[in-house]
Write an enzyme that holds these catalytic residues in place. Structure first.
Site, short mmCIF file in Angstrom:
data_model
loop_
_atom_site.label_atom_id
_atom_site.label_comp_id
_atom_site.label_asym_id
_atom_site.label_seq_id
_atom_site.Cartn_x
_atom_site.Cartn_y
_atom_site.Cartn_z
N ARG A 66 5.40 2.51 17.57
CA ARG A 66 5.33 0.99 16.31
C ARG A 66 6.77 1.58 15.22
O ARG A 66 7.71 2.88 15.66
CB ARG A 66 4.31 1.02 15.64
N GLY A 106 3.16 9.11 10.78
CA GLY A 106 2.85 8.93 8.80
C GLY A 106 2.04 8.26 9.05
O GLY A 106 2.58 7.24 9.21
N ILE A 107 0.89 8.69 7.82
CA ILE A 107 0.48 7.21 7.33
C ILE A 107 0.27 7.10 6.19
O ILE A 107 1.08 8.02 5.68
CB ILE A 107 -1.46 7.48 7.88
N GLY A 119 1.52 6.18 -7.30
CA GLY A 119 0.21 6.09 -5.99
C GLY A 119 0.24 6.57 -4.88
O GLY A 119 -0.62 6.59 -4.24
N TYR A 144 1.34 11.51 -0.50
CA TYR A 144 2.23 10.84 0.31
C TYR A 144 3.85 11.71 -0.22
O TYR A 144 4.71 12.15 0.61
CB TYR A 144 2.92 9.40 0.37
N PRO A 150 14.14 8.18 5.04
CA PRO A 150 14.07 6.87 4.29
C PRO A 150 13.84 6.42 3.49
O PRO A 150 12.96 6.57 3.10
CB PRO A 150 13.36 6.28 5.95
N GLY A 151 14.49 5.02 2.72
CA GLY A 151 14.12 4.63 1.94
C GLY A 151 13.27 3.82 2.31
O GLY A 151 12.59 3.18 3.24
N1 CAA Z 1 5.16 3.35 -13.03
C1 CAA Z 1 4.04 3.34 -13.97
N2 CAA Z 1 3.26 2.32 -13.56
C2 CAA Z 1 2.46 1.58 -13.24
C3 CAA Z 1 3.46 1.77 -11.66
C4 CAA Z 1 4.81 2.81 -11.98
N3 CAA Z 1 5.91 2.69 -10.59
N4 CAA Z 1 3.14 0.65 -11.32
C5 CAA Z 1 2.35 -0.02 -11.70
N5 CAA Z 1 1.82 0.88 -12.72
C6 CAA Z 1 0.54 0.23 -13.73
C7 CAA Z 1 0.28 -0.87 -13.77
O1 CAA Z 1 1.35 -1.40 -14.46
C8 CAA Z 1 -0.72 -0.96 -14.46
O2 CAA Z 1 -0.40 -0.72 -15.30
P1 CAA Z 1 -1.48 -1.64 -16.49
O3 CAA Z 1 -3.43 -1.35 -15.95
O4 CAA Z 1 -1.64 -1.06 -18.03
O5 CAA Z 1 -1.20 -3.08 -16.37
C9 CAA Z 1 -1.27 0.71 -13.73
O6 CAA Z 1 -0.33 1.18 -13.74
C10 CAA Z 1 -2.51 0.07 -12.88
O7 CAA Z 1 -1.66 -0.27 -11.40
P2 CAA Z 1 -2.05 -1.41 -10.07
O8 CAA Z 1 -2.80 -2.31 -10.94
O9 CAA Z 1 -0.56 -1.25 -9.28
O10 CAA Z 1 -2.89 -0.36 -9.73
P3 CAA Z 1 -4.19 -0.09 -8.47
O11 CAA Z 1 -4.91 0.92 -8.31
O12 CAA Z 1 -4.29 -1.81 -8.27
O13 CAA Z 1 -2.59 0.09 -7.29
C11 CAA Z 1 -1.65 0.56 -5.65
C12 CAA Z 1 -2.01 1.55 -7.25
C13 CAA Z 1 -2.30 0.98 -4.90
C14 CAA Z 1 -0.91 2.65 -5.91
C15 CAA Z 1 0.16 0.09 -5.37
O14 CAA Z 1 0.46 -0.05 -7.21
C16 CAA Z 1 0.89 0.40 -4.60
O15 CAA Z 1 0.96 -0.35 -4.05
N6 CAA Z 1 1.76 1.07 -4.57
C17 CAA Z 1 3.14 1.23 -3.88
C18 CAA Z 1 3.65 2.34 -3.50
C19 CAA Z 1 4.40 2.55 -2.50
O16 CAA Z 1 5.04 2.41 -2.84
N7 CAA Z 1 3.45 3.11 -1.58
C20 CAA Z 1 4.74 3.22 -0.64
C21 CAA Z 1 4.71 3.03 1.04
S1 CAA Z 1 5.77 2.66 2.16
C22 CAA Z 1 6.23 3.96 2.01
O17 CAA Z 1 5.57 5.04 1.43
C23 CAA Z 1 6.81 4.03 2.87
C24 CAA Z 1 8.21 5.25 2.40
O18 CAA Z 1 8.51 6.53 3.35
C25 CAA Z 1 9.04 4.62 1.60
#
Ligand code: CAA
Length: 240
Positions: A12, A84-85, A143, A147, A177-178
């Protein structure tokens, strides 16, 4: 005889694109996968590429899986550690299991597969190992302490193993990758993803094929002088 490549997590997303690219380069390709039998069956039907099931986070299973591939297809010349997960969550909400599963599969998988394939590459005096890291291993990501740590570990693993492989004709490189338009990225909440895409200078998500082109080069004969490097393919999101 065509060289044999194995791509972990190959049925995938980015892994599938890598399988198809290496196959077009003339390699005999096999994919490994861990979970989704239906997707793996469809992948084999659509591409004609065999898929072998085991968990790369399981050391014994990885050794046994590679032995089976060697017996059925041939010794592995090219290893692409792509499996990876994600188990995203802030540290405060992250369980030990979420931490450990990501370390075990994403980083441990590279060790397990390299242990299985490196000795044969050494014996034959030729090998290519390409590890899929991440922009988030280079720059960190809110978050993703699990990872980011695992992917950052992959970048260190790559540079260390490159030094060990060089005298045996084995190159070891990473691609970082980005954000690529795969299921993994689609799982990021839409409002969060929107903000991430806004920070990508190229102005869009990447495509799996754009990562596969990089793997194709690193796995080729022409890539023989490239080792220990990390190729960032991220639309300019992080210049490192
Ligand atoms: N920097 C600073 N603060 C941040 C932030 C950031 N980047 N992102 C969110 N916050 C803050 C929010 O504003 C919020 O603050 P308030 O409560 O004061 O409003 C607080 O942190 C909580 O944020 P969330 O509501 O987002 O918290 P959550 O627990 O509901 O979700 C999370 C957390 C699951 C990590 C969610 O933010 C998320 O999914 N983030 C994306 C993570 C990501 O980029 N993953 C990549 C997956 S793909 C991959 O990994 C492939 C690859 O190699 C690129």
């Amino acid at each position: 005889m065509a060289r044999v490549a194995i791509v972990t997590g190959g049925t995938r997303g980015i892994g599938r694109a890598i399988c198809e690219a290496l196959r077009s380069d003339g390699l005999t390709v096999v994919a490994n996968y861990a979970g989704n039998d239906d997707k793996a069956r469809a992948f084999t039907e659509e591409t004609g590429i065999a898929a072998y099931k085991w968990d790369v986070g399981d050391h014994a299973a990885s050794l046994a899986g590679c032995e089976q591939v060697t017996a059925e297809v041939g010794p592995v010349d090219v290893l692409v550690n792509n499996a990876g997960i994600t188990r995203d969550g802030t540290l405060l909400k992250m369980s030990f299991e979420d931490w450990y599963d990501v370390m075990r599969i994403n980083l441990g998988g590279c060790f397990n597969m390299a242990k299985a394939c490196f000795p044969g590459m050494k014996e034959r005096g030729w090998g290519r190992i390409v590890n899929i890291g991440s922009i988030n291993g280079q720059a960190g990501q809110y978050g993703q302490v699990n990872y980011a740590a695992a992917k950052s570990g992959i970048h260190g693993f790559t540079k260390a193993l490159a030094q060990e492989g060089a005298r045996f004709g084995i190159t070891v490189n990473a691609i970082a990758p980005g954000y690529i338009d795969t299921d993994m990225v689609a799982a990021v909440p839409a409002n969060v993803l929107e903000k991430i895409v806004a920070r990508i200078p190229v102005g869009r998500l990447g495509h799996a094929e754009e990562i596969a082109r990089g793997v194709s080069f690193l796995a080729s004969e022409d890539g023989g002088f490239v080792t220990g490097s990390t190729l960032s393919i991220n639309g300019g999101q992080h210049m490192y």
